[in-house]
Design a protein around this motif. Structure first.
Motif, PDB file in Angstrom:
ATOM      1  N   ALA A 111       0.525  -0.824  -0.412  1.00 55.33           N
ATOM      2  CA  ALA A 111      -0.168   0.237   0.059  1.00 55.33           C
ATOM      3  C   ALA A 111       0.955   1.099   0.223  1.00 55.33           C
ATOM      4  CB  ALA A 111      -1.127   0.339   1.644  1.00 55.33           C
ATOM      5  N   SER A 112       2.394   1.175   0.615  1.00 55.05           N
ATOM      6  CA  SER A 112       3.328   2.820   0.918  1.00 55.05           C
ATOM      7  C   SER A 112       3.629   2.653  -1.279  1.00 55.05           C
ATOM      8  CB  SER A 112       4.271   2.590   1.821  1.00 55.05           C
ATOM      9  OG  SER A 112       4.227   1.486   1.415  1.00 55.05           O
ATOM     10  N   ASP A 113       3.796   2.004  -1.363  1.00 53.90           N
ATOM     11  CA  ASP A 113       4.285   2.217  -2.494  1.00 53.90           C
ATOM     12  C   ASP A 113       3.731   2.384  -3.569  1.00 53.90           C
ATOM     13  OD1 ASP A 113       6.471   0.811  -2.273  1.00 53.90           O
ATOM     14  OD2 ASP A 113       6.230  -0.834  -3.144  1.00 53.90           O
ATOM     15  N   ASN A 114       2.290   2.423  -3.047  1.00 56.46           N
ATOM     16  CA  ASN A 114       0.860   2.800  -4.237  1.00 56.46           C
ATOM     17  C   ASN A 114       0.963   4.107  -4.298  1.00 56.46           C
ATOM     18  OD1 ASN A 114      -1.167   3.185  -6.053  1.00 56.46           O
ATOM     19  ND2 ASN A 114      -2.722   2.120  -5.056  1.00 56.46           N
ATOM     20  N   LEU A 115       0.548   4.507  -2.518  1.00 54.51           N
ATOM     21  CA  LEU A 115       0.576   5.813  -1.866  1.00 54.51           C
ATOM     22  C   LEU A 115       1.530   6.639  -2.770  1.00 54.51           C
ATOM     23  CD1 LEU A 115      -0.723   8.011  -0.278  1.00 54.51           C
ATOM     24  CD2 LEU A 115       0.908   7.162   1.873  1.00 54.51           C
ATOM     25  N   LYS A 116       3.464   6.480  -2.476  1.00 57.78           N
ATOM     26  CA  LYS A 116       4.350   6.879  -3.090  1.00 57.78           C
ATOM     27  C   LYS A 116       4.549   7.197  -4.264  1.00 57.78           C
ATOM     28  CE  LYS A 116       7.684   5.288   0.487  1.00 57.78           C
ATOM     29  NZ  LYS A 116       8.621   3.977   0.725  1.00 57.78           N
ATOM     30  N   ARG A 117       3.729   6.679  -5.044  1.00 56.86           N
ATOM     31  CA  ARG A 117       3.702   6.585  -6.716  1.00 56.86           C
ATOM     32  C   ARG A 117       2.660   7.340  -6.979  1.00 56.86           C
ATOM     33  NH1 ARG A 117       1.096   1.471  -8.025  1.00 56.86           N
ATOM     34  NH2 ARG A 117       3.203   0.543  -7.874  1.00 56.86           N
ATOM     35  N   ARG A 118       1.546   7.154  -5.906  1.00 53.26           N
ATOM     36  CA  ARG A 118       0.519   8.704  -6.612  1.00 53.26           C
ATOM     37  C   ARG A 118       1.096   9.868  -6.603  1.00 53.26           C
ATOM     38  NH1 ARG A 118      -5.666   6.268  -4.016  1.00 53.26           N
ATOM     39  NH2 ARG A 118      -5.492   4.438  -5.583  1.00 53.26           N
ATOM     40  N   LEU A 119       1.850   9.565  -4.814  1.00 52.88           N
ATOM     41  CA  LEU A 119       2.129  11.318  -4.519  1.00 52.88           C
ATOM     42  C   LEU A 119       2.919  12.084  -5.516  1.00 52.88           C
ATOM     43  CD1 LEU A 119       2.833  10.518  -0.640  1.00 52.88           C
ATOM     44  CD2 LEU A 119       1.659  12.102  -2.046  1.00 52.88           C
ATOM     45  N   ARG A 120       4.285  10.828  -6.621  1.00 50.31           N
ATOM     46  CA  ARG A 120       5.422  11.169  -7.655  1.00 50.31           C
ATOM     47  C   ARG A 120       4.155  11.535  -8.994  1.00 50.31           C
ATOM     48  NH1 ARG A 120       8.137   6.615  -6.541  1.00 50.31           N
ATOM     49  NH2 ARG A 120       7.090   5.869  -8.204  1.00 50.31           N
ATOM     50  N   LEU A 121       2.821  11.348  -8.891  1.00 51.87           N
ATOM     51  CA  LEU A 121       1.859  11.898 -10.206  1.00 51.87           C
ATOM     52  C   LEU A 121       1.192  13.475 -10.135  1.00 51.87           C
ATOM     53  CD1 LEU A 121       0.136   8.443 -11.091  1.00 51.87           C
ATOM     54  CD2 LEU A 121       1.982   9.481 -11.977  1.00 51.87           C
ATOM     55  N   VAL A 122       1.620  13.009  -8.893  1.00 48.99           N
ATOM     56  CA  VAL A 122       0.607  14.100  -8.659  1.00 48.99           C
ATOM     57  C   VAL A 122       1.665  15.486  -8.233  1.00 48.99           C
ATOM     58  CG1 VAL A 122      -0.351  16.052  -6.198  1.00 48.99           C
ATOM     59  CG2 VAL A 122      -1.853  13.646  -6.599  1.00 48.99           C
ATOM     60  N   GLU A 123       2.719  15.350  -8.200  1.00 47.18           N
ATOM     61  CA  GLU A 123       3.867  15.917  -8.016  1.00 47.18           C
ATOM     62  C   GLU A 123       4.421  16.785  -9.526  1.00 47.18           C
ATOM     63  OE1 GLU A 123       6.290  14.282  -4.760  1.00 47.18           O
ATOM     64  OE2 GLU A 123       5.311  14.517  -3.290  1.00 47.18           O
ATOM     65  N   ASN A 124       4.190  15.559 -10.068  1.00 48.22           N
ATOM     66  CA  ASN A 124       5.033  15.927 -11.527  1.00 48.22           C
ATOM     67  C   ASN A 124       3.846  15.800 -12.160  1.00 48.22           C
ATOM     68  OD1 ASN A 124       8.030  16.102 -10.957  1.00 48.22           O
ATOM     69  ND2 ASN A 124       7.357  13.773 -10.131  1.00 48.22           N
ATOM     70  N   PRO A 125       2.993  16.649 -12.347  1.00 45.76           N
ATOM     71  CA  PRO A 125       1.774  17.190 -13.188  1.00 45.76           C
ATOM     72  C   PRO A 125       2.073  16.893 -14.585  1.00 45.76           C
ATOM     73  CG  PRO A 125       1.869  19.096 -12.132  1.00 45.76           C
ATOM     74  CD  PRO A 125       3.089  18.003 -11.958  1.00 45.76           C
ATOM     75  N   VAL A 126       1.149  16.640 -15.975  1.00 44.15           N
ATOM     76  CA  VAL A 126       1.580  16.177 -17.026  1.00 44.15           C
ATOM     77  C   VAL A 126       0.701  17.058 -17.339  1.00 44.15           C
ATOM     78  CG1 VAL A 126       1.251  14.643 -19.237  1.00 44.15           C
ATOM     79  CG2 VAL A 126       2.045  14.064 -17.196  1.00 44.15           C
ATOM     80  N   SER A 127       0.857  18.588 -18.738  1.00 40.28           N
ATOM     81  CA  SER A 127      -0.208  18.889 -19.728  1.00 40.28           C
ATOM     82  C   SER A 127      -0.867  18.189 -20.517  1.00 40.28           C
ATOM     83  CB  SER A 127       1.035  19.790 -20.101  1.00 40.28           C
ATOM     84  OG  SER A 127       0.320  20.587 -21.445  1.00 40.28           O
ATOM     85  N   PHE A 128      -1.758  18.827 -19.939  1.00 41.09           N
ATOM     86  CA  PHE A 128      -3.031  17.915 -20.967  1.00 41.09           C
ATOM     87  C   PHE A 128      -4.154  18.873 -21.202  1.00 41.09           C
ATOM     88  CE2 PHE A 128      -7.917  16.048 -20.062  1.00 41.09           C
ATOM     89  CZ  PHE A 128      -7.515  15.121 -21.113  1.00 41.09           C
ATOM     90  N   ARG A 129      -4.507  19.037 -22.140  1.00 46.26           N
ATOM     91  CA  ARG A 129      -5.771  20.107 -22.624  1.00 46.26           C
ATOM     92  C   ARG A 129      -6.416  19.465 -24.109  1.00 46.26           C
ATOM     93  NH1 ARG A 129      -2.771  26.074 -23.614  1.00 46.26           N
ATOM     94  NH2 ARG A 129      -0.767  24.918 -22.294  1.00 46.26           N
ATOM     95  N   PRO A 130      -7.498  18.261 -23.618  1.00 46.35           N
ATOM     96  CA  PRO A 130      -8.386  18.394 -24.480  1.00 46.35           C
ATOM     97  C   PRO A 130      -9.485  19.006 -25.358  1.00 46.35           C
ATOM     98  CG  PRO A 130      -9.317  18.829 -21.848  1.00 46.35           C
ATOM     99  CD  PRO A 130      -8.014  18.872 -21.925  1.00 46.35           C
ATOM    100  N   VAL A 131      -9.580  18.320 -26.655  1.00 45.92           N
ATOM    101  CA  VAL A 131     -10.046  18.796 -27.405  1.00 45.92           C
ATOM    102  C   VAL A 131     -11.148  18.231 -27.649  1.00 45.92           C
ATOM    103  CG1 VAL A 131      -9.403  19.789 -30.180  1.00 45.92           C
ATOM    104  CG2 VAL A 131      -7.639  19.929 -28.250  1.00 45.92           C
TER     105      VAL A 131
END
Length: 182
Positions: free
Chosen positions: A1-21
């Motif tokens: 569970a802690s690995d999953n939490l760490k992965r989620r935190l990394r994703l939140v800290e490193n957002p990807v540009s997303f511009r839906p069309v």
């Protein structure tokens, strides 16, 4: 569970540009459209449209830079709800969910249809090897068409909705599904 939490935190800290069309008004209507899948050449899209509580499949073609020729798939649509689908890379085999079909094994089952002469042929329930008496839905087929992933609430999983895998045998039969480990 802690690995999953760490992965989620990394994703939140490193957002990807997303511009839906928007893909346009041919597909987007006042109704609900969802579960889109593309053929391997990105020239056809099959998606679910809900009209008056009824879910049916629609197909669109990509021509001259936009999606056009949107039409219902009459060979597959029925009085029951057709929902999530997956299609092989060549666009000739579709696996999909039908829910509340009185001939089904559970509340939602997986069905298969193959194209014959450019039209979707007989719809077949994938049977007791793949389906259960429980909810089976949201299929996804591998690139080579030999591994089917889907979600089920059947016993033997790790949670309430687990991902299950069925593989296509060399003789063309789908094998008993196994629950994907975490």
């Amino acid at each position: 569970a802690s690995d999953n939490l760490k992965r989620r935190l990394r994703l939140v800290e490193n957002p990807v540009s997303f511009r839906p069309v928007s893909i346009g008004n041919e597909i987007n209507t006042p109704e609900s459209e969802y579960f889109p899948v593309l053929t391997g050449d990105n020239r056809k899209m099959i998606f679910t449209r809900r009209v008056g509580g009824q879910e049916d499949f629609f197909e669109a073609e990509y021509k001259n830079g936009h999606w056009t020729d949107v039409k219902p798939i009459s060979e597959i649509n029925s009085p029951w709800n057709e929902g999530a689908n997956t299609i092989t890379v060549d666009g000739n085999t579709m696996i999909f969910s039908i829910c509340e079909d009185r001939k089904g094994l559970g509340s939602c089952d997986l069905y298969i249809s193959k194209k014959k002469d450019g039209k979707w042929a007989e719809i077949k329930n994938m049977g007791t090897v793949v389906n259960s008496e429980f909810w089976d839905s949201h299929p996804s087929i591998s690139h080579d068409g030999r591994t089917l992933y889907f979600v089920s609430v059947r016993p033997g999983g790790y949670g309430k909705k687990d991902i299950w895998i069925s593989r296509l045998s060399d003789n063309g039969n789908w094998l008993k599904p196994e629950c994907l480990d975490t």
